[in-house]
Scaffold this motif. Structure first.
Motif, short mmCIF file in Angstrom:
data_model
loop_
_atom_site.label_atom_id
_atom_site.label_comp_id
_atom_site.label_asym_id
_atom_site.label_seq_id
_atom_site.Cartn_x
_atom_site.Cartn_y
_atom_site.Cartn_z
N SER A 161 0.82 -1.22 0.00
CA SER A 161 0.00 0.00 0.00
C SER A 161 0.85 1.26 0.00
N CYS A 162 0.31 2.29 -0.64
CA CYS A 162 0.82 3.63 -0.46
C CYS A 162 0.25 4.15 0.86
N ASP A 163 1.06 4.81 1.65
CA ASP A 163 0.62 5.26 2.98
C ASP A 163 -0.34 6.46 2.82
N ASP A 164 -1.64 6.17 2.93
CA ASP A 164 -2.65 7.21 2.73
C ASP A 164 -2.54 8.32 3.78
N ALA A 165 -2.17 7.94 5.00
CA ALA A 165 -2.06 8.94 6.06
C ALA A 165 -0.96 9.95 5.74
N VAL A 166 0.18 9.46 5.28
CA VAL A 166 1.28 10.35 4.92
C VAL A 166 0.90 11.21 3.71
N PRO B 96 -0.36 22.84 -14.47
CA PRO B 96 0.18 21.54 -14.09
C PRO B 96 -0.26 21.20 -12.66
N LEU B 97 -0.64 19.94 -12.43
CA LEU B 97 -1.30 19.56 -11.19
C LEU B 97 -0.32 19.25 -10.07
N SER B 98 -0.47 19.95 -8.95
CA SER B 98 0.21 19.53 -7.72
C SER B 98 -0.47 18.25 -7.24
N THR B 99 0.32 17.25 -6.89
CA THR B 99 -0.27 15.96 -6.55
C THR B 99 0.66 15.19 -5.62
N VAL B 100 0.16 14.10 -5.06
CA VAL B 100 0.98 13.23 -4.22
C VAL B 100 1.26 11.97 -5.02
N ARG B 101 2.53 11.72 -5.26
CA ARG B 101 2.94 10.63 -6.16
C ARG B 101 3.04 9.30 -5.41
N GLN B 102 2.34 8.29 -5.94
CA GLN B 102 2.53 6.94 -5.43
C GLN B 102 3.82 6.35 -6.04
N PRO B 103 4.63 5.64 -5.24
CA PRO B 103 5.85 5.02 -5.78
C PRO B 103 5.51 3.72 -6.51
N ILE B 104 4.91 3.86 -7.69
CA ILE B 104 4.33 2.72 -8.40
C ILE B 104 5.35 1.62 -8.72
N GLU B 105 6.53 2.02 -9.18
CA GLU B 105 7.51 0.99 -9.56
C GLU B 105 7.94 0.16 -8.35
N ALA B 106 8.25 0.82 -7.25
CA ALA B 106 8.67 0.09 -6.05
C ALA B 106 7.55 -0.79 -5.52
N MET B 107 6.31 -0.27 -5.56
CA MET B 107 5.17 -1.06 -5.09
C MET B 107 4.95 -2.28 -5.99
N GLY B 108 5.09 -2.09 -7.31
CA GLY B 108 4.92 -3.19 -8.24
C GLY B 108 5.95 -4.29 -8.02
N ARG B 109 7.19 -3.89 -7.82
CA ARG B 109 8.24 -4.89 -7.56
C ARG B 109 7.96 -5.66 -6.27
N ALA B 110 7.53 -4.93 -5.25
CA ALA B 110 7.25 -5.59 -3.97
C ALA B 110 6.10 -6.58 -4.11
N ALA B 111 5.07 -6.20 -4.88
CA ALA B 111 3.93 -7.09 -5.07
C ALA B 111 4.35 -8.38 -5.75
N VAL B 112 5.20 -8.27 -6.78
CA VAL B 112 5.68 -9.46 -7.48
C VAL B 112 6.56 -10.30 -6.57
N ASP B 113 7.43 -9.66 -5.80
CA ASP B 113 8.29 -10.40 -4.87
C ASP B 113 7.47 -11.18 -3.86
N LEU B 114 6.41 -10.55 -3.32
CA LEU B 114 5.55 -11.22 -2.35
C LEU B 114 4.82 -12.39 -2.99
N LEU B 115 4.39 -12.21 -4.23
CA LEU B 115 3.67 -13.27 -4.93
C LEU B 115 4.60 -14.47 -5.17
N ILE B 116 5.82 -14.19 -5.65
CA ILE B 116 6.75 -15.28 -5.97
C ILE B 116 7.16 -16.02 -4.70
N ALA B 117 7.31 -15.29 -3.60
CA ALA B 117 7.64 -15.96 -2.34
C ALA B 117 6.56 -16.97 -1.97
N GLN B 118 5.30 -16.61 -2.21
CA GLN B 118 4.20 -17.55 -1.93
C GLN B 118 4.23 -18.72 -2.90
N VAL B 119 4.45 -18.43 -4.19
CA VAL B 119 4.48 -19.49 -5.20
C VAL B 119 5.58 -20.51 -4.88
#
Length: 252
Positions: free
Chosen positions: A76-81, A201-224
């Protein structure tokens, strides 16, 4: 990169349901499933197909929300932060009447953002009024309609739960003859593609998509591979990106 074959199941309104996709994937004997958005993020939605995956011991990773009662790993991206960063940014510019534009009431990340906004407002000594919180479906048009209700309340800053909602808020302000950021400041969430190309141009809060994607795949492979070390929910820190849609509020 891990040698797996990805199968992308996309959802469109009136198309194949999430439960039907799960049935199809089970028939194809998939090694695991990553859910990047879906009914799991809605607390009041049917979750039977997730329980079905759990009962069959299919590796699953969820992104940006967990399911109560199921111990699937979650990234997850930290919604509180995220909300704290956006709120502090607007407060530091001098905004005191800040509104919050969220997704539906049962949307788990929006619930988290609301809790964080209430805490940030309390810390600033300006409690968040109920009328300064509005909800919408996640679309530009929905954001525009909901933002109109905030503008009627006289807010000068709007924190949004997605970039399309933020673009809707900007459109709502302009159709009222207000300028962004001269009269109203708007902050999005995600840093979707082309948000630096909007006007302003929009001021926004950026989700770290690449890092989150890598972590999701790592967690999945660990289960597999059967080496899963359950870590609960991994929280990734977002980053405030300040562009042209925020400025000090108009002088009284």
């Amino acid at each position: 990169q891990q040698g797996l074959t990805p199968v992308l199941c996309t959802q469109t309104k009136g198309g194949v349901s999430e439960a039907d996709y799960v049935d199809l994937l089970l028939q194809q004997q998939v090694s695991g499933v990553v859910f990047a958005g879906g009914l799991f993020a809605q607390a009041d939605a049917p979750h039977d197909h997730y329980h079905q995956l759990h009962e069959r011991n299919i590796p699953v990773v969820l992104i940006n929300a967990s399911i109560e009662g199921l111990d699937f790993p979650c990234v997850s991206c930290d919604d509180a932060v995220a909300v704290e960063q956006a709120w502090r940014h607007l407060a530091s510019l001098g905004h005191e009447r800040i509104g919050l534009l969220l997704g539906p009431a049962d949307h788990v990340p929006s619930r988290r953002k609301l809790s964080a906004a209430r805490a940030a407002a309390e810390a600033a000594g300006t409690p968040l009024a109920d009328e300064h919180v509005v909800r919408s479906i996640f679309s530009l048009e929905g954001g525009q309609a909901a933002a109109n209700r905030l503008l009627e309340q006289g807010v000068t800053g709007i924190v949004c739960a997605s970039d399309p909602l933020a673009l809707g808020a900007i459109r709502a302000a302009r159709r009222r003859g207000l300028s962004v950021p001269g009269d109203v400041s708007v902050v999005g969430f995600d840093d979707s593609a082309f948000m630096n190309c909007t006007e302003p141009p929009l001021s926004t809060v950026r989700q770290p998509i690449e890092a989150m994607g890598r972590a999701a795949v790592d967690l999945l492979i660990a289960q597999v591979q059967g080496t899963r070390q359950h870590s609960g929910e991994l929280l990734f820190e977002p980053e405030l990106v300040v562009r042209g849609s925020t400025a000090p509020p108009p002088a009284l």
